[in-house]
Design an enzyme around this catalytic site. Structure first.
Site, PDB file in Angstrom:
ATOM      1  N   SER A 134      -2.936 -12.363   1.407  1.00 42.95           N
ATOM      2  CA  SER A 134      -1.665 -12.674   0.756  1.00 42.95           C
ATOM      3  C   SER A 134      -1.525 -14.160   0.485  1.00 42.95           C
ATOM      4  CB  SER A 134      -0.486 -12.212   1.607  1.00 42.95           C
ATOM      5  OG  SER A 134       0.715 -12.618   0.977  1.00 42.95           O
ATOM      6  N   LYS A 189      -1.090  -5.227   5.348  1.00 49.23           N
ATOM      7  CA  LYS A 189      -0.819  -5.910   4.068  1.00 49.23           C
ATOM      8  C   LYS A 189       0.180  -5.100   3.237  1.00 49.23           C
ATOM      9  CE  LYS A 189      -0.812  -8.809   0.746  1.00 49.23           C
ATOM     10  NZ  LYS A 189      -0.951  -8.371  -0.574  1.00 49.23           N
ATOM     11  N   HIS A 192       3.516  -5.722   4.679  1.00 52.10           N
ATOM     12  CA  HIS A 192       3.876  -7.087   4.239  1.00 52.10           C
ATOM     13  C   HIS A 192       4.490  -7.013   2.840  1.00 52.10           C
ATOM     14  CE1 HIS A 192       2.935 -10.537   1.662  1.00 52.10           C
ATOM     15  NE2 HIS A 192       3.061 -11.311   2.728  1.00 52.10           N
ATOM     16  N   ASN A 193       3.840  -6.295   1.946  1.00 59.50           N
ATOM     17  CA  ASN A 193       4.344  -6.214   0.578  1.00 59.50           C
ATOM     18  C   ASN A 193       5.668  -5.459   0.501  1.00 59.50           C
ATOM     19  OD1 ASN A 193       1.947  -7.494  -0.044  1.00 59.50           O
ATOM     20  ND2 ASN A 193       1.624  -6.314  -1.904  1.00 59.50           N
ATOM     21  N   GLU A 196       8.102  -7.859   1.442  1.00 60.46           N
ATOM     22  CA  GLU A 196       8.211  -8.783   0.291  1.00 60.46           C
ATOM     23  C   GLU A 196       9.174  -8.204  -0.766  1.00 60.46           C
ATOM     24  OE1 GLU A 196       4.312 -10.169  -1.363  1.00 60.46           O
ATOM     25  OE2 GLU A 196       4.997  -9.258  -3.221  1.00 60.46           O
TER      26      GLU A 196
HETATM   27  C1  6PG Z   1       0.701 -11.281  -1.993  1.00 59.66           C
HETATM   28  C2  6PG Z   1       1.375 -10.465  -3.050  1.00 59.66           C
HETATM   29  C3  6PG Z   1       0.338  -9.947  -3.982  1.00 59.66           C
HETATM   30  C4  6PG Z   1       0.915  -9.411  -5.279  1.00 59.66           C
HETATM   31  C5  6PG Z   1       1.631  -8.123  -5.117  1.00 59.66           C
HETATM   32  C6  6PG Z   1       2.738  -7.975  -6.101  1.00 59.66           C
HETATM   33  O1  6PG Z   1       0.942 -10.985  -0.841  1.00 59.66           O
HETATM   34  O2  6PG Z   1      -0.009 -12.227  -2.340  1.00 59.66           O
HETATM   35  O3  6PG Z   1       2.043  -9.403  -2.467  1.00 59.66           O
HETATM   36  O4  6PG Z   1      -0.437  -9.027  -3.285  1.00 59.66           O
HETATM   37  O5  6PG Z   1       1.719 -10.365  -5.872  1.00 59.66           O
HETATM   38  O6  6PG Z   1       0.687  -7.147  -5.310  1.00 59.66           O
HETATM   39  O7  6PG Z   1       3.055  -6.658  -6.113  1.00 59.66           O
HETATM   40  P1  6PG Z   1       3.916  -5.996  -7.261  1.00 59.66           P
HETATM   41  O8  6PG Z   1       3.201  -6.258  -8.548  1.00 59.66           O
HETATM   42  O9  6PG Z   1       3.957  -4.563  -6.891  1.00 59.66           O
HETATM   43  O10 6PG Z   1       5.245  -6.686  -7.220  1.00 59.66           O
END
Ligand code: 6PG
Length: 469
Positions: A134, A189, A192-193, A196
């Protein structure tokens, strides 16, 4: 092509030189490791080696030469699109690798695929690591947060390299740890997302309340986020939100005001929600944040319906900045509480033995959700690893104080027709989990009434059927 390393073999190879792959390869080379790079189309390889200023990069133009350029046991980092492409690339590499070589998937792969790939490759004598990375473009280049799964043997192989390229936590240690076996890295991960998604949605709702409910201008909102970024809300996402709000085009108009209110998604947020449904943990926030994006994507439908149901312009909300900050902070705590509940369930099912203190620690730097809050989270789990965030003494006071402001903010938004699904999901989670009694006695009764599904009268008690008619 002067960067080609002619003597000696490379310590690691990177396949896939789009933004993330190219930046990670440069980061690895910066740290003194010889790195071979390969991309299916030659242009990206040429571009990378022509741009990379250092000496440790070796461009390869056939997979066979690429694999042969690596020292044994070979370490091959795949930075390719998640999904079938990963299987295809692995299949094309397999003829050239040998027993004990390591293939690392650093993309956002689905953890179930990682479990399958790890097993399939183990049977062939190849060590496979599913590794969450990430930090986006900048993180990959300067130091990401890294979440590797796979076996301990695999970890031993990759540890020196990944530790050298990772971001640093608040103690100065690398933001990487061996998360757990097989798919654990990609699972963490994924969560984490999911967090996010909630974090982003909460911040977006806060912006919207300030703009629509309080009539604040972009620069005033930016100033508020900047102020918060100096306190307990200090985080990468708050920081970039302030910057976004201030960005202007050459003609002086704000960039953010020109952007369509319609957000897409690539899958990890949806997978987290699917896992919530799979395990039955109380993850209102994950599902709400994904659906909020879906609602945003229905722009044409929203234009039509907004004409059918016109809204009054929101009246100025009777809320203060301190209340908004409290609501945002407590919502963040509640989002993580939901995330770690899911991690706990997955850890038990897959016997990953996840270490929550370590997971919080490696999210302190480099990743998209990095925040000073993670330090408190690490502290909470240091006291009680895998304990509940809701009952942790570290957060008790903030939860008690914050939830009343969260109620206020959420109700003010509702009264002004401003949709705030992330704020609402936080309070729904808190109230659902902290009320001894819920309305589900009625659900049980209804199920029994129409379908003789039976009901219980006490926890783990016997099942009864009532003759309702
Ligand atoms: C990270 C982000 C990265 C990416 C996501 C965005 O941790 O660096 O999460 O993995 O920006 O995949 O996900 P979406 O396109 O679903 O918003």
């Amino acid at each position: 092509m002067e960067n080609i390393n002619q003597e000696g073999k490379s310590s690691i190879g990177v396949v896939g030189l789009s933004v993330m792959g190219a930046n990670l390869a440069s980061n690895i080379a910066d740290h003194g490791w010889k790195v071979s790079v390969y991309n299916r189309s030659r242009e990206k390889t040429d571009l990378l080696v022509s741009q990379y200023a250092g000496k440790n990069m070796s461009a390869q133009f056939s997979l066979e030469n690429f694999v042969q350029s690596l020292e044994s046991p070979r370490k091959i980092l795949l930075m390719v699109q998640a999904g079938n492409v990963v299987d295809e690339v692995i299949a094309s590499i397999l003829p050239f690798v040998s027993n004990g070589d390591v293939i690392i998937d650093g993309g956002n792969s689905f953890f179930g695929d990682t479990i399958r790939r790890e097993q399939e490759l183990r049977e062939k004598g190849i060590i496979f690591v599913g590794m969450g990375v990430s930090g986006g473009e900048e993180g990959a280049r300067r130091g990401p947060s890294i979440m590797p799964g796979g076996s301990l043997e695999a970890w031993k192989n990759i540890k020196p390299i990944v530790e050298s390229i990772a971001a640093k936590d608040f103690h100065g240690k690398p933001c990487v740890t061996h998360v757990g076996s097989d798919g654990a890295g990609h699972y963490v991960k994924m969560v984490h997302n999911g967090i996010e998604y909630i974090d982003m949605q909460l911040i977006a709702e806060t912006y919207w309340i300030m703009k629509m409910g309080l009539g604040m201008k972009n620069d005033e909102i930016a100033a508020q986020f900047e102020k918060w970024n100096k306190g307990r809300l200090d985080s990468y996402l708050i920081e970039i939100t302030a910057k976004i709000l201030l960005a202007k085009y050459a003609d002086g108009t704000f960039v953010v005001d020109s952007i369509l209110d319609s957000a897409g998604s690539k899958g990890t947020g949806k997978w987290t929600s699917e896992e919530i449904l799979e395990f039955g943990t109380v993850g209102f926030g994950f599902v709400s944040a994904v659906i909020a994006r879906f609602a945003s994507a229905q722009k044409k439908e929203r234009i039509k319906l907004s004409k059918e149901f016109p809204k009054n312009s929101p009246s100025k909300m009777a809320i203060g900045m301190e209340q908004l900050e409290n609501a945002l902070y407590v919502s963040k705590i509640l989002a993580y509480a939901q995330g770690y509940e899911l991690l706990n369930a997955a850890s038990k099912k897959y016997a990953w033995n996840l270490n929550f203190q370590e997971i919080s620690r490696i999210w302190e730097g480099g990743c998209i959700i990095r925040a000073s809050f993670l330090k408190e989270l690490e502290e909470a789990f240091a006291k009680d690893n895998n304990g509940s965030i809701l009952t942790s003494s570290v957060f008790k006071k903030s939860i008690e104080n914050g939830t009343s402001d969260l109620r206020l903010i959420a109700s003010a938004a509702i009264m002004n027709s401003l949709p705030v699904p992330a704020f609402l999901s936080g309070i729904a989670y808190f109230d659902s989990m902290t009320n001894e009694f819920l309305c589900a006695n009625m659900i049980q009764a209804q199920r029994d009434f129409f379908g003789a599904h039976t009901f219980q009268k006490e926890v783990d008690g016997d099942f009864f059927h009532h003759d309702w008619d």
